[in-house]
Design a protein around this motif. Sequence first.
Motif, mmCIF file in Angstrom:
data_model
loop_
_atom_site.group_PDB
_atom_site.id
_atom_site.type_symbol
_atom_site.label_atom_id
_atom_site.label_comp_id
_atom_site.label_asym_id
_atom_site.label_seq_id
_atom_site.Cartn_x
_atom_site.Cartn_y
_atom_site.Cartn_z
ATOM 1 N N ARG A 149 0.807 -1.213 0.000
ATOM 2 C CA ARG A 149 0.000 0.000 0.000
ATOM 3 C C ARG A 149 0.842 1.266 0.000
ATOM 4 O O ARG A 149 2.023 1.237 0.288
ATOM 5 N N GLU A 151 0.303 5.262 1.655
ATOM 6 C CA GLU A 151 -0.511 6.102 2.525
ATOM 7 C C GLU A 151 -0.118 7.566 2.373
ATOM 8 O O GLU A 151 1.059 7.897 2.349
ATOM 9 N N VAL A 177 -5.510 6.168 1.318
ATOM 10 C CA VAL A 177 -4.749 4.928 1.198
ATOM 11 C C VAL A 177 -5.029 4.299 -0.156
ATOM 12 O O VAL A 177 -6.186 4.202 -0.587
ATOM 13 N N ASP A 179 -4.279 0.664 -1.942
ATOM 14 C CA ASP A 179 -3.792 -0.714 -1.881
ATOM 15 C C ASP A 179 -3.495 -1.164 -3.302
ATOM 16 O O ASP A 179 -4.302 -0.922 -4.209
#
Length: 191
Positions: A149, A151, A177, A179
Motif C-alpha cells: 500500500r 498512505e 490509502v 492498496d
Amino acid sequence: MKQVFVFFFCLLSFISKGQELEPLKEIELADFTNGNLNLEQGWSVSIGPDPEWMFYLVEFQRFNQVKLVDSVELYVYEFSFRLLQHPSKDVLVVMVEVAFEHLSYYPVYLIQQDAIRKIGNFNIRIACDEYNGWHYPLDDINVKGNNARIEFSFGQAVILLDRKYFPKFDKNEIRFVFDFTGEKLRIETDP
C-alpha cells in the motif's frame, strides 16, 4: 528444537520484511514551462485549455505517445506537480495541485511500468480560520509505502470536502490509502 525455532524466527522476519511503511522519495522536477513538464522514464505531462469546453486537459505521454487524458475546471490560477518514487516497486506517484481561488483540486496518478492510471483525488482543504491563498495541504503531506500500500497523510489540520458535513481532522488523523490490489484511493481515519 533450536533449529526449528531459528527457522520460524527467520521465516517471520522474512515475511514481515517490506511491511513497514517507508517514505517515498521525492524526485526533483524541472520548471513547468509552456504547459509541458518532463517527469521520469520517458514520461511527460502537458496542460492546456480545451478549445471546446471550459476545462484544462491534462495529458500524460510516454515517449510522445498519449497514455492518459484527464481534465480539470477552467478557472485555475496555477498547477504544481509532485513526483514520488516508491521504495520497493517500480512505481511513480504523480500528485497534481490545481489551485483555485479558495480551494484546490488534487488528482493523484500512479505510473507502473509503461501504464498510468488516475487513482483518485484528495478532496480536502486546509482547516484555517482565515483564508491563506498561498498555503495548501500538499505543502505538509507525508507519503509512505510498502509492497502492499501507499498512505498519504497531512502534517496539518484539513477539512474533508464530503459534500455533506465537511468534518475537520487534526494533523495525521486522516489518511488517503491506495492498496495495490485495489483500484482507487480510500479514506482511513483515526477515532
